[in-house]
Each structure stands twice: as structure tokens, then as C-alpha cells.
Design an enzyme around this catalytic site. Sequence first.
Site, mmCIF file in Angstrom:
data_model
loop_
_atom_site.group_PDB
_atom_site.id
_atom_site.type_symbol
_atom_site.label_atom_id
_atom_site.label_comp_id
_atom_site.label_asym_id
_atom_site.label_seq_id
_atom_site.Cartn_x
_atom_site.Cartn_y
_atom_site.Cartn_z
ATOM 1 N N THR A 1 27.790 -36.090 -26.347
ATOM 2 C CA THR A 1 26.794 -37.149 -26.434
ATOM 3 C C THR A 1 27.262 -38.289 -27.335
ATOM 4 O O THR A 1 27.955 -38.048 -28.339
ATOM 5 C CB THR A 1 25.455 -36.589 -26.970
ATOM 6 N N SER B 1 19.819 -35.370 -34.967
ATOM 7 C CA SER B 1 18.895 -34.254 -34.715
ATOM 8 C C SER B 1 19.711 -32.967 -34.706
ATOM 9 O O SER B 1 20.948 -32.996 -34.613
ATOM 10 C CB SER B 1 18.198 -34.417 -33.357
ATOM 11 N N TYR C 1 19.841 -30.991 -32.310
ATOM 12 C CA TYR C 1 20.511 -30.975 -30.996
ATOM 13 C C TYR C 1 21.835 -31.739 -31.074
ATOM 14 O O TYR C 1 22.895 -31.225 -30.690
ATOM 15 C CB TYR C 1 19.612 -31.587 -29.906
ATOM 16 N N LYS D 1 26.178 -30.623 -30.740
ATOM 17 C CA LYS D 1 27.284 -31.217 -29.965
ATOM 18 C C LYS D 1 28.491 -31.497 -30.867
ATOM 19 O O LYS D 1 29.636 -31.395 -30.437
ATOM 20 C CB LYS D 1 26.819 -32.534 -29.320
HETATM 21 P P1 NAD Z 1 18.948 -30.163 -18.143
HETATM 22 O O1 NAD Z 1 18.114 -29.492 -19.179
HETATM 23 O O2 NAD Z 1 18.263 -30.822 -17.006
HETATM 24 O O3 NAD Z 1 20.006 -29.128 -17.544
HETATM 25 C C1 NAD Z 1 20.664 -28.171 -18.305
HETATM 26 C C2 NAD Z 1 20.781 -26.904 -17.469
HETATM 27 O O4 NAD Z 1 21.488 -25.924 -18.216
HETATM 28 C C3 NAD Z 1 19.418 -26.306 -17.131
HETATM 29 O O5 NAD Z 1 19.337 -26.043 -15.750
HETATM 30 C C4 NAD Z 1 19.350 -25.037 -17.963
HETATM 31 O O6 NAD Z 1 18.594 -24.018 -17.334
HETATM 32 C C5 NAD Z 1 20.815 -24.681 -18.102
HETATM 33 N N1 NAD Z 1 21.128 -23.911 -19.308
HETATM 34 C C6 NAD Z 1 20.810 -24.208 -20.593
HETATM 35 N N2 NAD Z 1 21.274 -23.263 -21.420
HETATM 36 C C7 NAD Z 1 21.910 -22.353 -20.644
HETATM 37 C C8 NAD Z 1 22.598 -21.152 -20.919
HETATM 38 N N3 NAD Z 1 22.706 -20.677 -22.163
HETATM 39 N N4 NAD Z 1 23.157 -20.473 -19.895
HETATM 40 C C9 NAD Z 1 23.045 -20.930 -18.624
HETATM 41 N N5 NAD Z 1 22.381 -22.051 -18.299
HETATM 42 C C10 NAD Z 1 21.831 -22.763 -19.311
HETATM 43 O O7 NAD Z 1 19.875 -31.205 -18.925
HETATM 44 P P2 NAD Z 1 20.747 -32.393 -18.332
HETATM 45 O O8 NAD Z 1 20.022 -33.657 -18.580
HETATM 46 O O9 NAD Z 1 21.223 -32.062 -16.995
HETATM 47 O O10 NAD Z 1 21.975 -32.367 -19.348
HETATM 48 C C11 NAD Z 1 23.145 -31.640 -19.056
HETATM 49 C C12 NAD Z 1 24.169 -31.859 -20.173
HETATM 50 O O11 NAD Z 1 24.448 -33.250 -20.315
HETATM 51 C C13 NAD Z 1 23.686 -31.364 -21.533
HETATM 52 O O12 NAD Z 1 24.776 -30.786 -22.219
HETATM 53 C C14 NAD Z 1 23.266 -32.635 -22.232
HETATM 54 O O13 NAD Z 1 23.396 -32.519 -23.618
HETATM 55 C C15 NAD Z 1 24.235 -33.658 -21.661
HETATM 56 N N6 NAD Z 1 23.710 -35.032 -21.689
HETATM 57 C C16 NAD Z 1 22.555 -35.353 -21.016
HETATM 58 C C17 NAD Z 1 22.075 -36.665 -21.081
HETATM 59 C C18 NAD Z 1 20.815 -37.099 -20.388
HETATM 60 O O14 NAD Z 1 20.367 -38.247 -20.584
HETATM 61 N N7 NAD Z 1 20.201 -36.259 -19.566
HETATM 62 C C19 NAD Z 1 22.797 -37.639 -21.806
HETATM 63 C C20 NAD Z 1 23.955 -37.260 -22.476
HETATM 64 C C21 NAD Z 1 24.417 -35.955 -22.414
HETATM 65 N N1 USQ Z 2 12.485 -43.835 -27.477
HETATM 66 C C1 USQ Z 2 11.411 -44.700 -27.501
HETATM 67 N N2 USQ Z 2 10.344 -44.393 -26.718
HETATM 68 C C2 USQ Z 2 10.307 -43.303 -25.918
HETATM 69 C C3 USQ Z 2 11.403 -42.446 -25.884
HETATM 70 C C4 USQ Z 2 12.480 -42.727 -26.680
HETATM 71 O O1 USQ Z 2 11.396 -45.702 -28.212
HETATM 72 O O2 USQ Z 2 9.290 -43.096 -25.235
HETATM 73 C C5 USQ Z 2 13.665 -44.130 -28.295
HETATM 74 C C6 USQ Z 2 14.057 -43.045 -29.272
HETATM 75 O O3 USQ Z 2 13.371 -43.162 -30.491
HETATM 76 C C7 USQ Z 2 15.552 -43.276 -29.401
HETATM 77 C C8 USQ Z 2 15.954 -43.840 -28.039
HETATM 78 O O4 USQ Z 2 14.758 -44.263 -27.420
HETATM 79 O O5 USQ Z 2 15.821 -44.236 -30.364
HETATM 80 C C9 USQ Z 2 16.633 -42.829 -27.136
HETATM 81 O O6 USQ Z 2 15.799 -41.682 -27.023
HETATM 82 P P1 USQ Z 2 15.846 -40.764 -25.713
HETATM 83 O O7 USQ Z 2 14.753 -39.768 -25.821
HETATM 84 O O8 USQ Z 2 15.897 -41.615 -24.507
HETATM 85 O O9 USQ Z 2 17.290 -40.112 -25.850
HETATM 86 P P2 USQ Z 2 17.880 -39.074 -26.899
HETATM 87 O O10 USQ Z 2 16.845 -38.352 -27.658
HETATM 88 O O11 USQ Z 2 18.941 -39.781 -27.685
HETATM 89 O O12 USQ Z 2 18.569 -37.995 -25.958
HETATM 90 C C10 USQ Z 2 19.040 -38.286 -24.634
HETATM 91 C C11 USQ Z 2 19.291 -36.935 -23.959
HETATM 92 C C12 USQ Z 2 20.397 -36.204 -24.735
HETATM 93 C C13 USQ Z 2 21.624 -37.084 -24.841
HETATM 94 C C14 USQ Z 2 21.288 -38.436 -25.457
HETATM 95 C C15 USQ Z 2 22.438 -39.411 -25.393
HETATM 96 O O13 USQ Z 2 18.108 -36.163 -23.938
HETATM 97 O O14 USQ Z 2 20.710 -35.002 -24.052
HETATM 98 O O15 USQ Z 2 22.587 -36.456 -25.644
HETATM 99 O O16 USQ Z 2 20.224 -39.044 -24.684
HETATM 100 S S1 USQ Z 2 22.515 -40.464 -26.816
HETATM 101 O O17 USQ Z 2 21.224 -41.140 -26.929
HETATM 102 O O18 USQ Z 2 23.591 -41.371 -26.617
HETATM 103 O O19 USQ Z 2 22.701 -39.592 -27.962
#
Ligand code: NAD
Ligand code: USQ
Length: 419
Positions: free
Chosen positions: A144, A179, A181, A185
Site C-alpha cells: 500500500t 493504522s 493495518y 503491510k
Molecule cells: P478484499 O477484502 O475485497 O479481498 C481480500 C480477500 O482475501 C477476501 O476475499 C478475503 O476473504 C481473503 N482473505 C483475507 N485473509 C485471508 C486469509 N488469511 N486466507 C485466505 N484468504 C484471505 O480486499 P481487496 O480490496 O481486494 O484488497 C486486496 C489486497 O489489495 C489487500 O492486500 C489490500 O491491502 C490491497 N490493496 C487494496 C486497495 C483497495 O483500495 N481496495 C488499495 C491498495 C491495496
Molecule cells: N475519507 C474521507 N471520507 C470518507 C472516507 C475516507 O474523507 O468517507 C478519507 C480518509 O480520512 C483518508 C482518505 O479518505 O484520508 C482515504 O481513505 P480510504 O478509506 O479511501 O482509504 P484507506 O483507509 O487509506 O485504505 C484504502 C484501502 C487499503 C489500501 C489504501 C491505499 O482500504 O486497503 O491500502 O486504500 S492508501 O490510501 O494509499 O494507503
Amino acid sequence: MRILIPGGDGYLGWPTALYLSQRGHEIAVLDNLSRRKWDEELETSSLTPIHSLEERIAAWGKFSGTHMPYFLGDVTDYAFLSSIVADFRPEAIIHFAEQRSAPFSMIDRQHAVATQVNNVIGTLNILFAIKEYRQDCHLVKLGTMGEYGTPNIDIEEGFLEVHHNGRRDVVPFPKQPGSFYHLSKVHDSHNIMFCCRTWGIRATDLNQGVVYGAVTDETVTDETLINRFDYDDVFGTALNRFCVEAAIEHPITVYGKGGQTRGFIDLRDTVRCVELACNNPPKPGEYRVFNQFTEQFSVMELAQVVRRAAATMGWDASVQHIPDPRVEQEEHYYNAKHSKLQDLGLTPHLLSQSTLERILGLAVRYRERVDRWVLMPRVDWRVSRNDRGHHIPARKSERVEASAAQNQSASLHSQFFSR
Ligand code: NAD
Ligand code: USQ
């Protein structure tokens, strides 16, 4: 290429599995379905009506004529994971299987621990399985942009050249995550880098920004293949949430001043970036980092573009600044490099009116499924519940009761911040 996709039932894993399968790769999906269970705990669900993994896989088989095996289990279970790596013999593992919500990890001690155990142990197990059974396999790991935080200097792509007391070195870029979370990472990155250096494993850490959008060419081919789309306060992310809020005439929830700036990427580019990483593997022993986003926006800029796009569709969306439930800088410098994936051939889908209309259109199509109770933030970074506290602060049912007991005209906002 034979590719194993842990987390293949999720928002990013599912469309990636279909995209790579469509391009002739031999794909197997692995998932423990924990995300569907977390939705139940949070009393929420995807805006889109997602089908079971079994139904999805069957529908894809019918549409594409491709057999895509799937394994139900947990990457933290080493016996399960290693048997699959040994039998399927993947050339690449694209690891999406983590708990990915920052608010979820900040609910209380249990959620912080569960997040870090799930993510750190899962990734460690994958590294050990590669070492033991498939040394040449390329680990493509979803990281991330949040690992870097928001420093007052330009963010480099993974590494920083440092000159110190007359000497020079290239070191990992400083990490200031926001966070438990995001911290998980960082821990993953350190473990991966160590294993590359020590065992000669090859890995790509994709430091991805916030993803938006819901569909890819493959997910729209059949209703059963529809992708998940989160809009709730815990798993929903900024732009996707703003579109849903605009579509149901709920104020767009800008936290604090809205100057928080992040990297963003279209879902269609996510799947392409992952493909580029797979097609261009690093050398054995190499640990590389790509910053996987295409544009940066402040939260307030996003709210305004959604507002304007909604206006062209005839809706008057309003923007509401609500106290930021997170501890983060609300105004700050942000300039992150992101050229390596474009150098490999990524042609970005930049945020456009048509993309916004597509997301808004999806939100309108499923607006009857929107639960307004999960829009306002329930998790506050400053309030950590003790072990005897609620599992999730202010469960929906409790809030409904509280609301009935209070003056009905009390604003939603005061309920969430009067704790
Ligand atoms: P998601 O929650 O939709 O999907 C994650 C999947 O992994 C789920 O289907 C869940 O059941 C599975 N999972 C979780 N823990 C597991 C485990 N221990 N064993 C097997 N399966 C497991 O999330 P996503 O949005 O698809 O994100 C996928 C990856 O991309 C994550 O690592 C997340 O941190 C990263 N990421 C997501 C975003 C975003 O905006 N969605 C941005 C940056 C990075
Ligand atoms: N935010 C608002 N209003 C909302 C939701 C979010 O102002 O209703 C703000 C948050 O405070 C934050 C920003 O928007 O400053 C981003 O928040 P987000 O919830 O869109 O994203 P974040 O919590 O950072 O997490 C998401 C994914 C995570 C990934 C990350 C990429 O859930 O898995 O790692 O985006 S990054 O943001 O580059 O870390």
C-alpha cells in the site's frame, strides 16, 4: 503462466483472476471467505449482489470454457497452503489475501491483533511455502502507498538514496503508516525483503493507492460474475463511497478539512499492473517496489469531481465536512513518484467523466440495497475499546435503538461523535 491467487474472492482478486484467465494464464484461486464473514460482523454487505465463490467459478467456466480450480482455506494455515503450492506448482503467486481495512484494524485490540496476525503470518507462510516447494516462484504482493504515510518530502518508488557523513547508500524509503493495518503491510515488506536477500526469492511489492471502480470487461459478461463494491464506513473507500452517497442524496462525507491527499487507481489499471508485474519478473533474490497508482487527489478534490459529475446527471449532491475520525494530517505536502509501471507499458485510465458516470450509474442501479446506517464513520482512531467492549462500536441495531430513544431530529453526526 501458472498463477495462484490467494484472496481471489475479493474486490481486486476476483477481477484479476478473470482478467488473467481470459489472457490464457492457468489460474487457481484460494480464499478463506473471511471477508464475507467480516461483512456479517459489521452488519453490511457489498452494494452489488455478489454470488458465492462456487457459483462465480462455475459461471466463469461456462462463459470462458476454462476450468479455474479454487481452494477454500486460510493462508495462515501452513499445512493447507504449502500442500497447494506443492501440488499446483505456481510460477507466480499474486497475494491479495489480507485484512485490508484501516478502520477495521483500529476498532479495538482484538481487531488490531487479528489484522496483524492474519496479514503478517499469512505472508510469512507464503514466503516459506515458496522457499520450501517453489523457490523460483515470483511473489507479487499487494502492499500500500500508506506504508509511506505523508512525509514532507517527495515519496520515491520504494527506496531512497541517502548521503550521510560522507558515505552513500540506497535504503528503503522511511515508513510512517497511519493504522495497524498499514503497519501490517510495512511488516510484510520487511519480511519479504529479508527473504529475497536471504533465500534468493524474487518478489514485487506493489505499493498500491486507493482503488476505485467496480467493473472490468470480464466481470460484466454475466450477472453471476459481478464484482464486490464496498461503500460502508469500514471497508468502503473514498471515491466509491462518495459516488454511492451522491446517488442516494446523502451528503458526501469529507473527513476534516479534506486536504488529505492520496494516490488513486482505476480497478482496470490494477489488473493490468499486476499482469505487467507477472510478465516482467525480477531476478532471483531481487526485491522490487512499484508505486501502483496513476493520479493523486485530495479528498476534497474528489468530493468536488463527484459533485460535478452528479450534477450532470441531474442530482444536487452536497458535501459535508465531518470531524475526522482518524489521526492523520488534514492538509499536507504530497508528491509520490509512480513511473515504473508506466515504463513497463501501463497506459492509465485517468479519472474521467465517463468513469464517474459508470460508478454513479452502478450506485443508482443498486440504490435500494444501500443501508444508510453504515455510511457515517463508526471507528474513531482515538477511542480504543477494551476487551470487554463492543466488537464493533455502535452496532447498527444499537444505533437504531438509541436513535428511537433520542429525539428523532438529532443529527446522525452527533450520535457518532458523542461517545
Ligand atoms: P478484499 O477484502 O475485497 O479481498 C481480500 C480477500 O482475501 C477476501 O476475499 C478475503 O476473504 C481473503 N482473505 C483475507 N485473509 C485471508 C486469509 N488469511 N486466507 C485466505 N484468504 C484471505 O480486499 P481487496 O480490496 O481486494 O484488497 C486486496 C489486497 O489489495 C489487500 O492486500 C489490500 O491491502 C490491497 N490493496 C487494496 C486497495 C483497495 O483500495 N481496495 C488499495 C491498495 C491495496
Ligand atoms: N475519507 C474521507 N471520507 C470518507 C472516507 C475516507 O474523507 O468517507 C478519507 C480518509 O480520512 C483518508 C482518505 O479518505 O484520508 C482515504 O481513505 P480510504 O478509506 O479511501 O482509504 P484507506 O483507509 O487509506 O485504505 C484504502 C484501502 C487499503 C489500501 C489504501 C491505499 O482500504 O486497503 O491500502 O486504500 S492508501 O490510501 O494509499 O494507503
